[in-house]
Scaffold this motif. Sequence first.
Motif, short mmCIF file in Angstrom:
data_model
loop_
_atom_site.label_atom_id
_atom_site.label_comp_id
_atom_site.label_asym_id
_atom_site.label_seq_id
_atom_site.Cartn_x
_atom_site.Cartn_y
_atom_site.Cartn_z
N TRP A 129 -16.04 16.56 7.66
CA TRP A 129 -17.20 17.13 6.96
C TRP A 129 -18.49 16.67 7.60
N TRP A 130 -18.59 15.38 7.90
CA TRP A 130 -19.79 14.85 8.55
C TRP A 130 -19.93 15.38 9.98
N LEU A 131 -18.81 15.51 10.69
CA LEU A 131 -18.86 16.05 12.05
C LEU A 131 -19.35 17.51 12.04
N THR A 132 -18.88 18.28 11.08
CA THR A 132 -19.32 19.67 10.96
C THR A 132 -20.81 19.73 10.65
N GLN A 137 -26.18 21.12 11.94
CA GLN A 137 -27.55 20.82 11.55
C GLN A 137 -28.30 19.92 12.52
N LEU A 138 -27.70 18.81 12.91
CA LEU A 138 -28.42 17.82 13.71
C LEU A 138 -28.35 18.07 15.22
N LYS A 139 -27.18 18.45 15.69
CA LYS A 139 -27.01 18.62 17.13
C LYS A 139 -27.96 19.65 17.72
N PRO A 140 -28.15 20.83 17.08
CA PRO A 140 -29.12 21.79 17.63
C PRO A 140 -30.54 21.22 17.72
N ILE A 141 -30.92 20.42 16.73
CA ILE A 141 -32.26 19.81 16.74
C ILE A 141 -32.39 18.82 17.89
N LEU A 142 -31.35 17.98 18.06
CA LEU A 142 -31.37 16.99 19.14
C LEU A 142 -31.37 17.67 20.51
N ASP A 143 -30.57 18.74 20.64
CA ASP A 143 -30.51 19.46 21.92
C ASP A 143 -31.84 20.12 22.24
#
Length: 296
Positions: A129-132, A137-143
């Motif tokens: 759940w946290w990985l999803t 949510q977070l990975k696109p912002i970081l990228d």
Amino acid sequence: MLALANYSMKGPMQAIIAVVLLSLLSVWVAPVGILAGAIIALITLRINAGEGAKSLLWAVAVQIGANLMISGSYWPAVIAVMEYLLPVYVMAVVLRETNSLAQALQSGMLMIGAGLIAFHLMVGDTTNWWLTLFDQQLKPILDSSGVDFDAELIPGLAKSVTMLLSAFALVLWYSILLLGRWYQSVLYYPGQFQLDFHQLTLPQNTVYAAAAIAVAGLFFGQDVRLLYDLSGIAIAVLMFQGISVAHCLVKQKDASSAWLVGLYILLFLLPQMMLILATVGLLDNWIKFRGREEMQ
């Protein structure tokens, strides 16, 4: 802040004004929510649970209204209410009715434990759940921001997020409650807070349950994730009794407060200190570090 706490005790309207201002300010400066929760706890402890509930409702209304106007979403308000306000109010009611810091701490433990069980039942595999959530949510912002991170560390962190957040929530809630209790002591009963905190001793059944969960979580938590997550709460609960022991011993030995400053610095820098203090809190139930006369 003591002046604000004193102002909030001058009457029902002053109490509402203080809570509303702090709650509104916390929308932009989140840590101010700690003070809002502490004032609600103070109102509950000093006046009654009804007035505390009124101040809580005003704080909730301000949070929802402000967040809807700023972001168009009420979810930040829900998070703020659960992070600083509602659980602290419940614990303050328990403290008012029992006059026991230990019982109030135990109520916080039960609330988070129930929340953890519900979370596991709803999402199933919490790690996935946290990985999803991270991927969506977070990975696109970081990228998009060009932030470099080690992707191999993320799965390992995802396993511990639920446990860490649960332990942090309990520490935060109880710390806010203690701040409200300290306000009450300074304004109306000088020195009483220190006496009460030095005598913080968890009920024996709570100690045994917390110790069993903590040990089981350390040994079997990798296979039973709920047990692992619950162990963080158990360690946090016992840690507070360990902190109480440390404060009491410094007072008894007339030692420098620098010892306590060092303790909190180590607690902030080394997560292992939580386990050490929890062990001290556990052993205190049999060794009685603080002595019989201090506990009477």
